[in-house]
Structures are given as C-alpha cells and as structure tokens.
Design a protein around this motif. Structure first.
Motif, PDB file in Angstrom:
ATOM      1  N   SER A 146      36.644  21.697  38.622  1.00 58.54           N
ATOM      2  CA  SER A 146      36.309  22.257  39.927  1.00 58.54           C
ATOM      3  C   SER A 146      36.136  23.766  39.866  1.00 58.54           C
ATOM      4  O   SER A 146      35.159  24.321  40.383  1.00 58.54           O
ATOM      5  CB  SER A 146      37.397  21.886  40.939  1.00 58.54           C
ATOM      6  OG  SER A 146      37.177  22.493  42.182  1.00 58.54           O
ATOM      7  N   LEU A 150      32.523  25.571  40.537  1.00 54.84           N
ATOM      8  CA  LEU A 150      32.389  26.490  41.662  1.00 54.84           C
ATOM      9  C   LEU A 150      32.074  27.918  41.229  1.00 54.84           C
ATOM     10  O   LEU A 150      31.744  28.763  42.059  1.00 54.84           O
ATOM     11  CB  LEU A 150      33.675  26.485  42.502  1.00 54.84           C
ATOM     12  CG  LEU A 150      33.984  25.181  43.245  1.00 54.84           C
ATOM     13  CD1 LEU A 150      35.371  25.254  43.865  1.00 54.84           C
ATOM     14  CD2 LEU A 150      32.926  24.892  44.302  1.00 54.84           C
ATOM     15  N   GLU A 181      31.013  17.654  40.881  1.00 58.18           N
ATOM     16  CA  GLU A 181      30.932  18.441  42.100  1.00 58.18           C
ATOM     17  C   GLU A 181      32.160  18.284  42.987  1.00 58.18           C
ATOM     18  O   GLU A 181      32.287  18.976  43.992  1.00 58.18           O
ATOM     19  CB  GLU A 181      29.667  18.076  42.882  1.00 58.18           C
ATOM     20  CG  GLU A 181      28.396  18.452  42.128  1.00 58.18           C
ATOM     21  CD  GLU A 181      27.155  18.251  42.952  1.00 58.18           C
ATOM     22  OE1 GLU A 181      27.241  17.611  44.027  1.00 58.18           O
ATOM     23  OE2 GLU A 181      26.086  18.737  42.534  1.00 58.18           O
TER      24      GLU A 181
END
Length: 303
Positions: A146, A150, A181
């Motif tokens: 993650s 990001l 995602e």
C-alpha cells in the motif's frame, strides 16, 4: 522521488513541536505565548513545548506522552493500509526519563529515531520497519504494498526498510507488488499463492475493463468494499462487467473486503473450492490459448 534512500514524499509536512525559544524568535513575548495558550491558538504539550491549534489530536497526544507518532498509527494517518489499528503506537527515546503518564493501551516502541528532535512523528521508513515487526507477515506485506503503491515510499525507501530489519524478514521483500491498489487485494493475492495458483494484478480484459486479479487465466477475483460499492450505479456497472466477462468464458467471484479482513479462512476455502472445480466453459475466441487481455496494469517506477 527523492534522491536520498529512505526519504519519501508525504502528503504534507508532518507536525512538529515548537519550543519556547522558537516562539520567542518568531516575535512572541512570554505574555503573548500565555495568551495564545489560554485562547487555544497554541496547545501546550509539555513544559516548554507547544503545537499550533490545527495539529491533529494523534500528534498532540504523542507529544504530551513524550514521544512521536509511530508504526501503524502514522501509516494509518497517511492513508496507508493497516489491517488493525486499535491503539496508538508511539516511539519513545530509549533513554527518556521523567515521562508524563500515558494510558495503558498506548503501544510504546522504545528506540532512538532519526527524526528531528522537534518532530511529532518518526520518518516513514522507520514507521514501516516497525509496522513489519508489529504485524503478522501477510498484514505487513499488505502495508508495504500500500505504501509503495500510494507513493508514500519509493523503491529505495522499501530497500531501506529491509536494511533496518533483521535478515529473517528479507524473504518478504520478494513478495511485494505495488500494483495492488488495496490492502485486501494483497491479502487475496497471498491466499491464492498459498493455494498454488498464479494471480495477475490489474489486468485489462477487452470488453470488460480492468479487474483486480485474474487467476490462472480464467477466474476474475474482484474485492468489493462499501467505500466504492455503496451506490446502486456501482452495482449496475459491476453486473454488466460480470456479464461481459461471462460471455467470454470468464468466471467472476466478488469477495467482500470485510470477509477478507475478518474471515480469511472462509475466503480461502471458498477460493479453493472454486479453483478445484476449474473453468466450466471455454473462453470464446481463445481456443485455450489464454485470456483476451489488452494490457496489464503498469508497474510503478522501480518495480
């Protein structure tokens, strides 16, 4: 990304404490400082340490406890996936003394930090390394995926995280994929891996669109959450996608994010049962040669 290993781009500068000398250098007198505190424009953290009134509560609390926001608490604040965040995690210098009392639920990580002394948060790489130590391996991988996806950390930062960890954790590095995602996508990918099946991420299928995971070339796995599926229009769009996929011979299973997070064993059994049965119909126009795929989701820089 930054040219310095381990340095990352965060959404905004992380909060820092202001000392009395900082405020005096900014032109405030002792009386003006006291007035600002009384009016709520400044928040007194500890003796001689203050924070502006717009500072988020999590950083105010950490400052009052004599530490910095750390681990899953900082990552959650930055929008990074963490599986469970039920208590504040705070870094405290290992030689700190005369610390104020803090609630029993606070998780203290007693270690030194490379963050500036005035910072109310550790550096992101520190938080990621600590989060790997604080979480089960699968959850840690989802957190790292993650953060990487990001852009909160780059490939150099990921490498720096593992340099800070014991060698035994380096096997996790090979399991990362920033194309995930969402954290639940990583968790499902890891479940499929333990079942011995190959899952491709963010695959674009002609006439269907981009899907979360494509398993063994025939099973589409979508991870649905309330955040993106609360409106009827979203359900209509998903049903049309599923019908288009079925017309080409793909099967679609939609997993609830809540089940992936709280009932992983049940999800594993469900996927195993579906995969053990195999595809029920051949895909149209493929002659068994694989899916009609236009493109795969692009990898992020450095992966």
């Amino acid at each position: 990304m930054s040219d310095h290993p381990g340095r990352v781009q965060t959404p905004s500068p992380l909060p820092r404490a202001l000392s009395t000398s900082d405020l005096r250098e900014a032109g405030l007198t002792k009386r003006q400082i006291a007035t600002a505190v009384r009016q709520g424009r400044l928040i007194r953290l500890r003796l001689g340490r203050y924070a502006p009134d717009h500072t988020p509560d999590i950083f105010i609390d950490a400052g009052r406890w004599g530490g910095r926001v750390d681990c899953v608490s900082l990552l959650s604040y930055l929008g990074v996936f963490v599986h469970t965040h039920d208590a504040p995690h705070v870094q405290v210098d290992r030689h700190a003394t005369r610390l104020p009392p803090r609630p029993a639920r606070v998780r203290c990580h007693w270690r030194s930090s490379s963050a500036p002394s005035a910072s109310l948060a550790v550096e992101v790489v520190e938080a990621l390394a600590q989060a790997v130590l604080c979480q089960p391996a699968r959850h840690a991988i989802a957190t790292l995926d993650s953060a990487w996806h990001l852009g909160v950390v780059d490939v150099e930062g990921i490498d720096e995280v593992f340099r800070r960890l014991p060698r035994a954790f380096r096997v996790l590095r090979t399991l990362l994929d920033p194309r995930s995602e969402a954290g639940v996508e990583t968790l499902v990918r890891l479940i499929l891996r333990t079942l011995g099946h190959r899952a491709e991420l963010q695959v674009v299928i002609r006439g269907v669109g981009r899907v979360d995971l494509l398993v063994d070339g025939w099973l589409i796995v979508e991870c649905d959450s309330r955040q993106f599926h609360s409106e009827w229009e979203a359900h209509v769009r998903d049903r049309r996608r599923d019908s288009a996929a079925l017309a080409q011979g793909y099967c679609t299973v939609r997993l609830l994010a809540a089940d992936v997070l709280s009932r992983p064993d049940a999800v594993r059994l469900q996927l195993q049962s579906i995969l053990d049965r195999g595809p029920t119909v051949p895909r149209s126009g493929t002659s068994g040669r694989g899916p009609r795929v236009e493109a795969r989701g692009s990898r992020l820089r450095g992966h």
